[in-house]
Design an enzyme around this catalytic site. Structure first.
Site, PDB file in Angstrom:
ATOM      1  N   HIS A  23       1.239   2.581   5.859  1.00 46.44           N
ATOM      2  CA  HIS A  23       1.883   3.891   5.786  1.00 46.44           C
ATOM      3  C   HIS A  23       0.826   4.987   5.902  1.00 46.44           C
ATOM      4  O   HIS A  23      -0.373   4.757   5.755  1.00 46.44           O
ATOM      5  CB  HIS A  23       2.739   4.068   4.521  1.00 46.44           C
ATOM      6  CG  HIS A  23       1.968   4.137   3.235  1.00 46.44           C
ATOM      7  ND1 HIS A  23       2.547   4.506   2.048  1.00 46.44           N
ATOM      8  CD2 HIS A  23       0.674   3.862   2.939  1.00 46.44           C
ATOM      9  CE1 HIS A  23       1.647   4.468   1.084  1.00 46.44           C
ATOM     10  NE2 HIS A  23       0.510   4.079   1.591  1.00 46.44           N
ATOM     11  N   CYS A  42      -5.219   9.595   2.318  1.00 45.67           N
ATOM     12  CA  CYS A  42      -3.928   8.970   2.669  1.00 45.67           C
ATOM     13  C   CYS A  42      -3.351   9.593   3.942  1.00 45.67           C
ATOM     14  O   CYS A  42      -2.338   9.116   4.461  1.00 45.67           O
ATOM     15  CB  CYS A  42      -2.925   9.111   1.528  1.00 45.67           C
ATOM     16  SG  CYS A  42      -3.403   8.216   0.043  1.00 45.67           S
ATOM     17  N   HIS A  48      -2.942   3.382   6.328  1.00 43.61           N
ATOM     18  CA  HIS A  48      -3.592   2.257   5.643  1.00 43.61           C
ATOM     19  C   HIS A  48      -2.483   1.346   5.119  1.00 43.61           C
ATOM     20  O   HIS A  48      -1.303   1.577   5.409  1.00 43.61           O
ATOM     21  CB  HIS A  48      -4.494   2.763   4.492  1.00 43.61           C
ATOM     22  CG  HIS A  48      -3.728   3.529   3.460  1.00 43.61           C
ATOM     23  ND1 HIS A  48      -3.316   4.825   3.650  1.00 43.61           N
ATOM     24  CD2 HIS A  48      -3.271   3.176   2.241  1.00 43.61           C
ATOM     25  CE1 HIS A  48      -2.658   5.251   2.591  1.00 43.61           C
ATOM     26  NE2 HIS A  48      -2.610   4.274   1.722  1.00 43.61           N
ATOM     27  N   HIS A  50      -0.809  -1.697   2.053  1.00 46.27           N
ATOM     28  CA  HIS A  50      -0.748  -2.216   0.680  1.00 46.27           C
ATOM     29  C   HIS A  50      -0.001  -3.547   0.670  1.00 46.27           C
ATOM     30  O   HIS A  50       0.815  -3.821   1.551  1.00 46.27           O
ATOM     31  CB  HIS A  50       0.015  -1.248  -0.235  1.00 46.27           C
ATOM     32  CG  HIS A  50      -0.645   0.081  -0.412  1.00 46.27           C
ATOM     33  ND1 HIS A  50      -1.794   0.256  -1.134  1.00 46.27           N
ATOM     34  CD2 HIS A  50      -0.320   1.307   0.077  1.00 46.27           C
ATOM     35  CE1 HIS A  50      -2.147   1.530  -1.110  1.00 46.27           C
ATOM     36  NE2 HIS A  50      -1.269   2.200  -0.385  1.00 46.27           N
ATOM     37  N   ASP A  88       8.304  -5.794   5.868  1.00 46.92           N
ATOM     38  CA  ASP A  88       7.111  -6.642   5.798  1.00 46.92           C
ATOM     39  C   ASP A  88       6.358  -6.654   7.133  1.00 46.92           C
ATOM     40  O   ASP A  88       6.951  -6.875   8.191  1.00 46.92           O
ATOM     41  CB  ASP A  88       7.516  -8.063   5.417  1.00 46.92           C
ATOM     42  CG  ASP A  88       6.305  -8.932   5.120  1.00 46.92           C
ATOM     43  OD1 ASP A  88       5.348  -8.411   4.511  1.00 46.92           O
ATOM     44  OD2 ASP A  88       6.316 -10.115   5.503  1.00 46.92           O
ATOM     45  N   HIS A  89       5.069  -6.420   7.044  1.00 46.69           N
ATOM     46  CA  HIS A  89       4.190  -6.344   8.230  1.00 46.69           C
ATOM     47  C   HIS A  89       4.671  -5.296   9.240  1.00 46.69           C
ATOM     48  O   HIS A  89       4.715  -5.538  10.448  1.00 46.69           O
ATOM     49  CB  HIS A  89       4.021  -7.733   8.869  1.00 46.69           C
ATOM     50  CG  HIS A  89       3.128  -8.611   8.058  1.00 46.69           C
ATOM     51  ND1 HIS A  89       3.547  -9.253   6.923  1.00 46.69           N
ATOM     52  CD2 HIS A  89       1.818  -8.924   8.195  1.00 46.69           C
ATOM     53  CE1 HIS A  89       2.553  -9.932   6.391  1.00 46.69           C
ATOM     54  NE2 HIS A  89       1.473  -9.748   7.138  1.00 46.69           N
ATOM     55  N   GLU A 134       2.789  -0.494  -5.840  1.00 48.22           N
ATOM     56  CA  GLU A 134       1.995  -0.297  -4.627  1.00 48.22           C
ATOM     57  C   GLU A 134       0.686  -1.075  -4.751  1.00 48.22           C
ATOM     58  O   GLU A 134       0.149  -1.605  -3.777  1.00 48.22           O
ATOM     59  CB  GLU A 134       1.708   1.190  -4.427  1.00 48.22           C
ATOM     60  CG  GLU A 134       0.950   1.501  -3.159  1.00 48.22           C
ATOM     61  CD  GLU A 134       0.748   2.996  -2.974  1.00 48.22           C
ATOM     62  OE1 GLU A 134       1.662   3.651  -2.454  1.00 48.22           O
ATOM     63  OE2 GLU A 134      -0.319   3.507  -3.375  1.00 48.22           O
TER      64      GLU A 134
END
Lengths: 150, 143
Positions: A23, A42, A48, A50, A88-89, A134
């Site tokens: 994100h 950010c 980046h 998580h 996811d991914h 997170e």
């Protein structure tokens, strides 16, 4: 204030799932300077990532035959379709329409998850709470209109 | 003015055997619903039993918390530790000892209530695995 109490037959069932996403905190209508001032690193151009942990808590009566609130196999299918597949991914800014005009903060991600999951549980079951980590040091909780259990 | 309350959660570990199987379902229904959880010889977990006490600040220094902790251990851990939940629940008279997390937390909650501890326990959680947990409130419901 007296805490929320469950009736005798009701149990809260919680299931944890894990997804990894990228994100970036950025608002198009803001200047580059303002984005950088508010969001710091950010706001870096490519974002980046998580490893998120989502705890999903469902409230419901215990079925007398099966001893279950909901079959975990069925719950896992819901979580796969509504959460894992879209998140996811993925890069949340670019691949999830909900975040086209929302910053994918932890707060907004949990609201997205609630929006997706709440309709999946119908009376007498209901979505009671979501808890989203997170990272081990940062998490948010959301109860919708429910009262937190003390 | 309301009395100040402190909440303290104590976690007990319960290592036990169980097998998910309902005597109200057919063999086929049991296999479809519980899958590997009804494997012929059962399996086991390191259950974590998390008991949240709701007490006055004085109760933390007058020995009451120690007494309650000991009572919970006697009620929920000692009778089941290193044993089969199916066997022990059946011996208690549970009509359908299916031993799901939902049933375990409900039975444990009832044991606390019958022992008069419901007033002092605001939350009871049974963690079956790192990913599954079950919660109830031993207090009598408002409605």
């Amino acid at each position: 204030m007296e805490g929320f109490l469950l009736s005798a037959e009701m149990v809260l069932l919680s299931r944890k799932i894990y997804f990894s996403s990228a994100h970036r905190y950025h608002i198009d209508s803001w200047s580059a300077d303002k984005n950088l001032a508010v969001f710091g690193p950010c706001n870096n151009p490519y974002g980046h990532g998580h490893n998120y942990e989502l705890e999903v808590t469902v409230l419901g009566p215990v079925d007398e035959d099966t001893g279950m609130v909901i079959n975990l196999t069925d719950l896992d299918l819901i979580l796969k379709e509504k959460i894992m597949n879209p998140l996811d991914h993925r890069h949340l800014n670019h691949e999830v329409a909900y975040f086209a005009d929302r910053v994918p903060t932890t707060e907004n991600i949990i609201l997205f998850c609630w929006q997706e999951l709440a309709p999946c549980f119908t009376h007498p079951m209901s979505l009671y709470k979501l808890k989203l980590y997170e990272n081990p040091e940062l998490f948010v909780e959301y109860y919708g209109a429910n009262t937190p259990l003390v | 003015m309301p009395t100040p309350r402190l909440y303290k959660t104590i976690t007990f570990e319960l290592k036990a055997h169980h097998r998910l199987i309902s005597n109200r379902l057919t063999q086929e229904e049991n296999e479809r619903i519980y899958q590997k959880c009804m494997g012929k010889h059962g399996h086991g977990h390191n259950y974590k039993i998390c008991v949240t006490f709701c007490l006055s600040p004085e109760d933390f220094s007058n020995g009451r918390l120690t007494l309650f902790t000991s009572q919970v251990h006697s009620l929920l851990i000692e009778p089941f530790h290193l044993k089969s939940l199916n066997v022990e629940f059946a011996a208690m008279g549970v009509e359908n000892p299916v031993t799901t997390g939902e049933q375990i937390v409900s039975i444990f909650s009832e044991k606390l209530r019958l022992a008069g501890l419901s007033e002092f326990v605001s939350r009871l959680e049974v963690q079956e695995t790192r990913k599954n947990s079950f919660i109830t409130t031993p207090k009598k419901p408002i409605a």
